[in-house]
Structure formats: structure tokens, C-alpha cells
Design a protein around this motif. Structure first.
Motif, PDB file in Angstrom:
ATOM      1  N   SER A   1      49.097 -23.133  43.115  1.00 15.93           N
ATOM      2  CA  SER A   1      49.510 -21.309  43.848  1.00 15.93           C
ATOM      3  C   SER A   1      50.427 -22.172  44.799  1.00 15.93           C
ATOM      4  O   SER A   1      50.391 -23.362  44.918  1.00 15.93           O
ATOM      5  CB  SER A   1      47.841 -21.904  45.158  1.00 15.93           C
ATOM      6  OG  SER A   1      46.771 -21.476  44.746  1.00 15.93           O
ATOM      7  N   GLU A   2      50.759 -20.997  45.924  1.00 15.83           N
ATOM      8  CA  GLU A   2      52.441 -21.477  46.952  1.00 15.83           C
ATOM      9  C   GLU A   2      51.097 -22.377  48.127  1.00 15.83           C
ATOM     10  O   GLU A   2      50.430 -22.995  48.696  1.00 15.83           O
ATOM     11  CB  GLU A   2      51.865 -19.796  47.511  1.00 15.83           C
ATOM     12  CG  GLU A   2      52.681 -19.532  47.158  1.00 15.83           C
ATOM     13  CD  GLU A   2      53.805 -19.108  46.605  1.00 15.83           C
ATOM     14  OE1 GLU A   2      54.836 -20.679  46.892  1.00 15.83           O
ATOM     15  OE2 GLU A   2      54.858 -18.076  45.927  1.00 15.83           O
ATOM     16  N   GLY A   3      52.555 -23.496  48.336  1.00 17.29           N
ATOM     17  CA  GLY A   3      51.902 -24.342  48.863  1.00 17.29           C
ATOM     18  C   GLY A   3      53.319 -25.943  48.508  1.00 17.29           C
ATOM     19  O   GLY A   3      54.167 -25.395  48.190  1.00 17.29           O
TER      20      GLY A   3
ATOM     21  N   SER B   1      54.735 -19.706  35.906  1.00 16.99           N
ATOM     22  CA  SER B   1      53.217 -20.323  36.457  1.00 16.99           C
ATOM     23  C   SER B   1      52.509 -19.694  36.726  1.00 16.99           C
ATOM     24  O   SER B   1      53.448 -17.817  36.970  1.00 16.99           O
ATOM     25  CB  SER B   1      53.729 -21.382  37.913  1.00 16.99           C
ATOM     26  OG  SER B   1      54.572 -20.746  38.552  1.00 16.99           O
ATOM     27  N   PHE B   2      51.252 -19.774  37.001  1.00 16.10           N
ATOM     28  CA  PHE B   2      50.099 -18.025  37.021  1.00 16.10           C
ATOM     29  C   PHE B   2      49.608 -18.745  37.775  1.00 16.10           C
ATOM     30  O   PHE B   2      49.166 -19.564  38.631  1.00 16.10           O
ATOM     31  CB  PHE B   2      49.191 -18.545  36.174  1.00 16.10           C
ATOM     32  CG  PHE B   2      49.991 -17.452  34.607  1.00 16.10           C
ATOM     33  CD1 PHE B   2      50.540 -16.477  34.548  1.00 16.10           C
ATOM     34  CD2 PHE B   2      49.115 -17.654  33.792  1.00 16.10           C
ATOM     35  CE1 PHE B   2      51.668 -16.072  33.697  1.00 16.10           C
ATOM     36  CE2 PHE B   2      49.323 -17.003  32.218  1.00 16.10           C
ATOM     37  CZ  PHE B   2      50.421 -16.226  32.359  1.00 16.10           C
ATOM     38  N   ASP B   3      49.002 -17.725  39.333  1.00 12.81           N
ATOM     39  CA  ASP B   3      48.626 -18.177  40.656  1.00 12.81           C
ATOM     40  C   ASP B   3      47.286 -17.950  40.078  1.00 12.81           C
ATOM     41  O   ASP B   3      46.567 -17.405  39.115  1.00 12.81           O
ATOM     42  CB  ASP B   3      49.236 -16.630  41.323  1.00 12.81           C
ATOM     43  CG  ASP B   3      48.386 -16.642  42.282  1.00 12.81           C
ATOM     44  OD1 ASP B   3      47.963 -17.433  43.172  1.00 12.81           O
ATOM     45  OD2 ASP B   3      48.628 -15.324  44.056  1.00 12.81           O
ATOM     46  N   ALA B   4      46.906 -19.025  40.606  1.00  8.36           N
ATOM     47  CA  ALA B   4      44.992 -19.603  40.596  1.00  8.36           C
ATOM     48  C   ALA B   4      43.829 -18.164  40.799  1.00  8.36           C
ATOM     49  O   ALA B   4      43.507 -18.441  40.680  1.00  8.36           O
ATOM     50  CB  ALA B   4      44.612 -20.494  40.924  1.00  8.36           C
ATOM     51  N   SER B   5      45.000 -18.378  41.980  1.00 13.29           N
ATOM     52  CA  SER B   5      43.516 -16.934  42.573  1.00 13.29           C
ATOM     53  C   SER B   5      43.078 -15.567  41.620  1.00 13.29           C
ATOM     54  O   SER B   5      42.724 -14.570  42.626  1.00 13.29           O
ATOM     55  CB  SER B   5      44.449 -16.326  43.929  1.00 13.29           C
ATOM     56  OG  SER B   5      45.517 -16.008  43.730  1.00 13.29           O
TER      57      SER B   5
ATOM     58  N   LEU C   1      61.161 -17.511  37.469  1.00 15.40           N
ATOM     59  CA  LEU C   1      61.050 -17.327  38.186  1.00 15.40           C
ATOM     60  C   LEU C   1      59.669 -16.663  39.207  1.00 15.40           C
ATOM     61  O   LEU C   1      59.613 -15.747  39.043  1.00 15.40           O
ATOM     62  CB  LEU C   1      61.625 -16.852  39.184  1.00 15.40           C
ATOM     63  CG  LEU C   1      64.202 -17.941  38.912  1.00 15.40           C
ATOM     64  CD1 LEU C   1      64.047 -17.679  38.007  1.00 15.40           C
ATOM     65  CD2 LEU C   1      64.529 -16.865  39.833  1.00 15.40           C
ATOM     66  N   THR C   2      58.788 -17.569  38.995  1.00 13.91           N
ATOM     67  CA  THR C   2      57.301 -17.232  39.152  1.00 13.91           C
ATOM     68  C   THR C   2      56.729 -18.477  40.140  1.00 13.91           C
ATOM     69  O   THR C   2      57.589 -18.943  41.097  1.00 13.91           O
ATOM     70  CB  THR C   2      56.691 -17.402  38.128  1.00 13.91           C
ATOM     71  OG1 THR C   2      56.964 -19.028  37.582  1.00 13.91           O
ATOM     72  CG2 THR C   2      56.493 -16.672  36.932  1.00 13.91           C
ATOM     73  N   ILE C   3      55.194 -17.929  40.381  1.00 14.97           N
ATOM     74  CA  ILE C   3      54.453 -18.559  41.498  1.00 14.97           C
ATOM     75  C   ILE C   3      55.520 -20.461  42.054  1.00 14.97           C
ATOM     76  O   ILE C   3      55.032 -20.866  41.181  1.00 14.97           O
ATOM     77  CB  ILE C   3      53.205 -18.244  41.855  1.00 14.97           C
ATOM     78  CG1 ILE C   3      52.710 -19.164  42.834  1.00 14.97           C
ATOM     79  CG2 ILE C   3      52.760 -18.920  40.475  1.00 14.97           C
ATOM     80  CD1 ILE C   3      51.203 -18.666  43.121  1.00 14.97           C
ATOM     81  N   GLY C   4      55.422 -20.741  43.053  1.00 19.42           N
ATOM     82  CA  GLY C   4      55.532 -21.450  43.322  1.00 19.42           C
ATOM     83  C   GLY C   4      56.810 -22.610  42.777  1.00 19.42           C
ATOM     84  O   GLY C   4      57.115 -23.753  43.400  1.00 19.42           O
ATOM     85  N   ASN C   5      57.755 -21.871  42.374  1.00 19.42           N
ATOM     86  CA  ASN C   5      58.814 -22.220  41.752  1.00 19.42           C
ATOM     87  C   ASN C   5      58.756 -23.392  40.962  1.00 19.42           C
ATOM     88  O   ASN C   5      59.602 -24.560  40.912  1.00 19.42           O
ATOM     89  CB  ASN C   5      60.289 -22.455  42.977  1.00 19.42           C
ATOM     90  CG  ASN C   5      60.317 -21.272  43.481  1.00 19.42           C
ATOM     91  OD1 ASN C   5      60.685 -20.499  43.247  1.00 19.42           O
ATOM     92  ND2 ASN C   5      60.951 -21.910  45.195  1.00 19.42           N
TER      93      ASN C   5
ATOM     94  N   ASP D   1      52.355 -30.445  41.290  1.00 17.57           N
ATOM     95  CA  ASP D   1      52.223 -29.267  39.813  1.00 17.57           C
ATOM     96  C   ASP D   1      53.794 -29.694  39.503  1.00 17.57           C
ATOM     97  O   ASP D   1      54.031 -29.365  37.884  1.00 17.57           O
ATOM     98  CB  ASP D   1      52.416 -27.726  40.716  1.00 17.57           C
ATOM     99  CG  ASP D   1      50.907 -27.385  41.081  1.00 17.57           C
ATOM    100  OD1 ASP D   1      49.991 -27.954  40.834  1.00 17.57           O
ATOM    101  OD2 ASP D   1      51.317 -26.715  42.726  1.00 17.57           O
ATOM    102  N   ALA D   2      54.733 -29.751  39.515  1.00 12.09           N
ATOM    103  CA  ALA D   2      55.888 -29.818  39.318  1.00 12.09           C
ATOM    104  C   ALA D   2      56.137 -30.628  38.280  1.00 12.09           C
ATOM    105  O   ALA D   2      56.328 -30.419  37.338  1.00 12.09           O
ATOM    106  CB  ALA D   2      57.046 -29.383  39.760  1.00 12.09           C
ATOM    107  N   VAL D   3      54.931 -31.837  38.929  1.00 12.33           N
ATOM    108  CA  VAL D   3      55.374 -33.937  37.932  1.00 12.33           C
ATOM    109  C   VAL D   3      54.646 -32.896  37.107  1.00 12.33           C
ATOM    110  O   VAL D   3      54.908 -33.263  35.590  1.00 12.33           O
ATOM    111  CB  VAL D   3      54.710 -34.555  38.684  1.00 12.33           C
ATOM    112  CG1 VAL D   3      54.757 -35.696  38.049  1.00 12.33           C
ATOM    113  CG2 VAL D   3      55.774 -34.797  40.147  1.00 12.33           C
TER     114      VAL D   3
END
Length: 257
Positions: A205-207, A133-137, A34-38, A212-214
């Protein structure tokens, strides 16, 4: 409702899984962090929906925050009540997906990891793949593009992942995992038990994370071969209409009166 009651009863009775696991032996178990952006959860929704996977049961764990809600895969108005962690089996393919909708409770990561590994071994899964998922920032720009990076405890999985173009990245993976997180706890448990665990990571990133999921779903399928050969384009689950996805669906005003 009856299904939800059965899961709650299983939690009270100490059972980890409610359902039929008789066809799970030798399969690959896939679950999300359960990581960034789901993004991992969304990617698994895509695989479940496009592979036409059938629900096989649910996980009943006191270490996970209880929740229930409509499922993601049936048309609006005809949904089925689902609980915190639902399990799906691919037809004619050795892939099982454990979709998680609510988090492991704080301080329960090690307990949940131990219970999960015990069940995985009892059922006879051949390996476990975690999508995260990892945070790109937080990462160098070079990480943002390309195929998923991976960490694995399995030489067999490593060879296969390298062959499909994934990049090994154990050091970065371990550095990004916080102490006490369920994924880190599962890694430690599988490492100690010499069990085949792999983790594939997407950078985002969040948004709006649909793209990203695809991409993660397609990459995961390169490894899993969960989708029928006839599937050339991924269809979005019915629950992904823009209103529902972004929380813009206004419920009946009776709820607020």
C-alpha cells in the motif's frame, strides 16, 4: 552535465543505450515497473547499493520523460548527476540492473517495449526480470502475505521460481495490468518473440514502503544471486535518510527569496 548532454544527443540520434554493454551478454536484465509505492525502484536501489554495482551507462529514449538529478548512492554533497534510466552491472555476477526514475510517456508503452526488446536481443541478454507492485486494496487479503507472485514466459525461470517458493499467478498478473502500460506492452512483445520474460510482484500500500522494498529486494536476490555471500543485512542507500525519503529536507532559503 556532460553525461546528461551525451544522453540527450543519443536520444536525438536514435541510439537506445549510451555506455559499455560489452559485458552484458548472457546476463539477466532486471528493471522496475513504476507501480504503487515505488517499491520496485526502491528494491533495485537496495540491490545496486549493497552489491556495489558500477554504472555501465544510460538508456536514451524519446519515449521516456526526460529527467536528471542526484544519484541515490553517494553521500550527501558528493553525488553524481544521473538521468532518467541508468544501467548498472554487478561485479563478477551475470546481473544487470536498469533503474528507471521517470515514466514512459503516455501512448509510448508499445514503442518503448519494442525498442527495449530490440536492444535486449542485440546485446544478448539471456532473460529479463521485471519487478512490480500491486495495490493491496485491490486484491484479496490472502495476497498480502508471503513470497512474491510471478508470471513468466520461460519454463526454466518457472522451475527456478517455484523452487525458491514464489507462487505462480499469471491470471492475476494479466488482469491487473492496464492496456497500454509499458509492462503489458513488454509482455506482449516478448510473448510474440518467444523471449524469456518474467515478472515478480509484491503486494503493498502507499506509505512507508521501506519494509516492502527490503522484502522484495531479498526475494529478488534469492532468484538473481546478485549480492555477495558476505552481505547478511541490507544497508540503506545514503539518499534514504528520513528527511530525503519523505521530502522533509528543507533546501536553502535562497531558493525561495
Amino acid at each position: 552535465l556532460a553525461k546528461h548532454v551525451k544522453v540527450m544527443a543519443a536520444v536525438a540520434g536514435g541510439d537506445f543505450f549510451v555506455g559499455d554493454a560489452s559485458a552484458f551478454g548472457g546476463a539477466t536484465l532486471v528493471l522496475p515497473a513504476l507501480t504503487i509505492g515505488n517499491v520496485p525502484q526502491l528494491a533495485l536501489d537496495l540491490l545496486v547499493h549493497n552489491a556495489g554495482m558500477a554504472r555501465a551507462g544510460a538508456v536514451a529514449s524519446a519515449s521516456v520523460a526526460p529527467s536528471c538529478g542526484n544519484d541515490a548512492f553517494t553521500p550527501p554533497g558528493t553525488g553524481v548527476l544521473h538521468t532518467a534510466i541508468e544501467v548498472y552491472k554487478a561485479k563478477d555476477r551475470n546481473v544487470v540492473i536498469m533503474q528507471q526514475r521517470s515514466p514512459v510517456l503516455q501512448g509510448q508503452g508499445a514503442v518503448f517495449a519494442a525498442d527495449l526488446l530490440k536492444w535486449v536481443k542485440a546485446v544478448g541478454f539471456s532473460e529479463v526480470l521485471v519487478l512490480m507492485s500491486f495495490d493491496a486494496s485491490r486484491l484479496p487479503p490472502s495476497f498480502a502475505a508471503g513470497a512474491p507472485r510471478f508470471a513468466t514466459l520461460s519454463d526454466t525461470a518457472r522451475e527456478k521460481m517455484v523452487a525458491i517458493g514464489w507462487a505462480p499467478s499469471e491470471d492475476d498478473f494479466l488482469a491487473e495490468l492496464r492496456e497500454g502500460s509499458p509492462t503489458r506492452a513488454l509482455w506482449k512483445a516478448c510473448e510474440a518473440d518467444h523471449f524469456a520474460l518474467s515478472v515478480a510482484t509484491a503486494v503493498c500500500s502507499e506509505g512507508d514502503n521501506v519494509g516492502d522494498a527490503v522484502r522484495l529486494a531479498i526475494a529478488a536476490n534469492d532468484y538473481l544471486k546478485a549480492l555477495p555471500a558476505s552481505v547478511s543485512t541490507l544497508k540503506l542507500p545514503p539518499s534514504w535518510n528520513m528527511g530525503a525519503l519523505w521530502g522533509e529536507c528543507v533546501s536553502s532559503r535562497q531558493l525561495f527569496s
